[in-house]
Write an enzyme that holds these catalytic residues in place. Structure first.
Site, PDB file in Angstrom:
ATOM      1  N   ASP A 110       0.814  -1.220   0.000  1.00  0.00           N
ATOM      2  CA  ASP A 110       0.000   0.000   0.000  1.00  0.00           C
ATOM      3  C   ASP A 110       0.845   1.267   0.000  1.00  0.00           C
ATOM      4  O   ASP A 110       0.320   2.374  -0.128  1.00  0.00           O
ATOM      5  CB  ASP A 110      -0.965   0.009   1.192  1.00  0.00           C
ATOM      6  CG  ASP A 110      -0.261  -0.050   2.543  1.00  0.00           C
ATOM      7  OD1 ASP A 110       0.970   0.145   2.594  1.00  0.00           O
ATOM      8  OD2 ASP A 110      -0.945  -0.292   3.555  1.00  0.00           O
ATOM      9  N   ARG A 119      13.130  11.949   4.881  1.00  0.00           N
ATOM     10  CA  ARG A 119      14.497  11.449   5.052  1.00  0.00           C
ATOM     11  C   ARG A 119      15.443  12.216   4.148  1.00  0.00           C
ATOM     12  O   ARG A 119      15.082  12.616   3.042  1.00  0.00           O
ATOM     13  CB  ARG A 119      14.541   9.960   4.721  1.00  0.00           C
ATOM     14  CG  ARG A 119      15.899   9.310   4.900  1.00  0.00           C
ATOM     15  CD  ARG A 119      15.782   7.786   4.902  1.00  0.00           C
ATOM     16  NE  ARG A 119      15.307   7.259   3.630  1.00  0.00           N
ATOM     17  CZ  ARG A 119      14.950   5.984   3.451  1.00  0.00           C
ATOM     18  NH1 ARG A 119      14.997   5.134   4.457  1.00  0.00           N
ATOM     19  NH2 ARG A 119      14.544   5.561   2.267  1.00  0.00           N
ATOM     20  N   ARG A 158      21.388   3.165  -4.736  1.00  0.00           N
ATOM     21  CA  ARG A 158      21.727   1.945  -4.016  1.00  0.00           C
ATOM     22  C   ARG A 158      22.247   0.879  -4.984  1.00  0.00           C
ATOM     23  O   ARG A 158      22.161   1.038  -6.206  1.00  0.00           O
ATOM     24  CB  ARG A 158      20.492   1.411  -3.280  1.00  0.00           C
ATOM     25  CG  ARG A 158      19.662   2.508  -2.627  1.00  0.00           C
ATOM     26  CD  ARG A 158      18.451   1.941  -1.942  1.00  0.00           C
ATOM     27  NE  ARG A 158      17.497   2.982  -1.536  1.00  0.00           N
ATOM     28  CZ  ARG A 158      16.567   2.835  -0.613  1.00  0.00           C
ATOM     29  NH1 ARG A 158      16.448   1.675   0.009  1.00  0.00           N
ATOM     30  NH2 ARG A 158      15.743   3.814  -0.309  1.00  0.00           N
ATOM     31  N   ASP A 187      18.861  -3.448  -2.006  1.00  0.00           N
ATOM     32  CA  ASP A 187      18.168  -2.160  -1.977  1.00  0.00           C
ATOM     33  C   ASP A 187      18.499  -1.367  -0.718  1.00  0.00           C
ATOM     34  O   ASP A 187      18.199  -0.174  -0.639  1.00  0.00           O
ATOM     35  CB  ASP A 187      16.651  -2.370  -2.043  1.00  0.00           C
ATOM     36  CG  ASP A 187      16.138  -2.307  -3.470  1.00  0.00           C
ATOM     37  OD1 ASP A 187      16.963  -2.094  -4.373  1.00  0.00           O
ATOM     38  OD2 ASP A 187      14.928  -2.466  -3.678  1.00  0.00           O
TER      39      ASP A 187
END
Length: 408
Positions: free
Chosen positions: A38, A89, A96, A165
């Site tokens: 979600d 953040r 990555r 990741d």
């Protein structure tokens, strides 16, 4: 390709010092990469990320940082219904290892080349002048990650979900989901609810980092050298260097934690002897090292450790080793040894029981005072004023069935 797809980069911000940062939202909703998720986040999981990013920064460990956690007013279904929240953040970038995997899978070598050129320009511009910038880039990322994971292990930190990741090119810690700090020393320690077989256990983290870096090297193979055999050889040599780099950085840090500046051939034996005692007697990793820090100026072991029949022998061997160090350098005294240890051994960390307590009060009672106080402690974890905080030691048995969750 892994990841829960609930993160969205808003854009870049350049500071007055010309530093570039990504601003990212986490938990703001579905993205093209959400798969069946979600894209939302619970308040508790986002507060957890905030706490741990502050804790890592306080310990001097490279980390993404959390600017804010904002409640959304939504109800999110996870293990139970929980209030929703969005985390803001910041990172030097959110590129990555998984980003390179996605580029390789979706666009092949040209896409990887474009991404690598961007990462070099943004993070390591000095590599552009190298004869083989891609090879230099791979080696630099490996070195950054060797340093980072060594710092994790030295601090007793367990990431909990070290997939590709969750490994940044910049060498910053990212994604504080099922993470935790180890209390009782045990390399097999696992707290993550999704880590059924201990893949990401405390002691396995260097191996997992090397595995992730091998995936990065695979994406770069066509760019390392046009000859496949040569490219493979270059990649293997780079990946194989990780172990030696990690050991170097970890040993440097561990020697500092024991007040030693220079390496001696028997130091690993001394260090492993301490770990054996910690495991045998179920000693707390952080508290034991801090106790030794406060006791180093004495010639006898701390009372609580002296009660262990086999600990005084190790303590005597350590004292003899410290005397060897100070004998070689007359300017280096026991007070200098203690100061080195005080800067390397925190008095407090983000203990599991304390993290859960402050999150519960914030989420269930809307009482943020304990969280605010806890964050102030984590920003200065080496301060002597925290040496005698009784609540730093977890309740007996707390960790036995303790589990941490991703929150996805």
């Amino acid at each position: 390709l892994l990841g829960d797809g609930r993160a969205m980069v808003l854009g870049e911000h350049i500071t007055p010092n010309r530093e570039r940062f990504d601003i990212q939202l986490k938990g703001s909703g579905q993205t093209p990469f959400s798969r069946r998720g979600d894209g939302r986040a619970t308040l508790g999981s986002m507060l957890r990320e905030y706490i741990f990013s502050e804790a890592m920064a306080g310990l001097g460990i490279p980390s993404t940082r959390s600017l804010a956690v904002v409640e959304t007013g939504e109800k999110i279904m996870r293990e139970k219904v929980a209030p929703g929240a969005v985390l803001t953040r910041v990172a030097t970038s959110h590129v990555r290892v998984g980003t390179f995997e996605f580029a390789a899978a979706s666009g092949g070598a040209p896409a990887v080349k474009a991404l690598a050129d961007y990462a070099i320009e943004r993070h390591f511009p000095e590599l552009s002048a190298r004869k083989n910038p891609i090879s230099a880039f791979l080696k630099t990322v490996i070195d950054r990650q060797a340093q980072l994971v060594a710092r994790w292990v030295l601090a007793g930190f367990i990431h909990g979900v070290m997939n590709t990741d969750n490994m940044t090119i910049s060498g910053e810690t990212i994604d504080y989901g099922p993470c935790a700090f180890m209390n009782t020393w045990n390399p097999g320690t696992v707290f993550s609810s999704i880590d059924y077989d201990g893949r990401y256990a405390y002691g396995n983290q260097p191996l997992m980092a090397q595995w992730n870096l091998a995936r990065l090297a695979e994406t770069l193979l066509p760019l390392l050298n046009p000859d496949e055999a040569t490219a493979l050889k270059m990649a293997h040599e780079a990946i194989d260097s990780f172990t030696e780099l990690y050991q170097k950085y970890w040993l440097q840090g561990m020697l500092a934690r024991l007040g030693l500046k220079n390496r001696h051939e028997n130091d690993l034996k001394l260090i492993n002897g301490l770990f054996s005692l910690m495991k045998k007697h179920h000693l707390d990793y952080t508290a034991t090292l801090r106790t030794l820090t406060l006791a180093v100026v004495h010639t006898y072991p701390p009372v609580n450790l002296a009660e262990l029949s086999d600990f005084p022998d190790w303590y005597l061997a350590w004292q003899i080793r410290l005397e060897q160090e100070t004998a070689l350098d007359r300017q280096w005294q026991m007070i200098d040894v203690q100061n080195l240890m005080l800067a390397a051994n925190p008095a407090c960390i983000a203990r599991n029981h304390l993290v859960e307590m402050v999150i519960e009060k914030a989420v269930e009672q809307k009482n943020y005072s304990p969280l605010t106080e806890f964050l102030s402690v984590l920003k200065d974890p080496f301060a002597p004023k925290y040496d005698y905080a009784d609540n730093q030691i977890p309740p007996e048995g707390f960790d036995d069935n303790y589990k941490t969750f991703c929150g996805t």
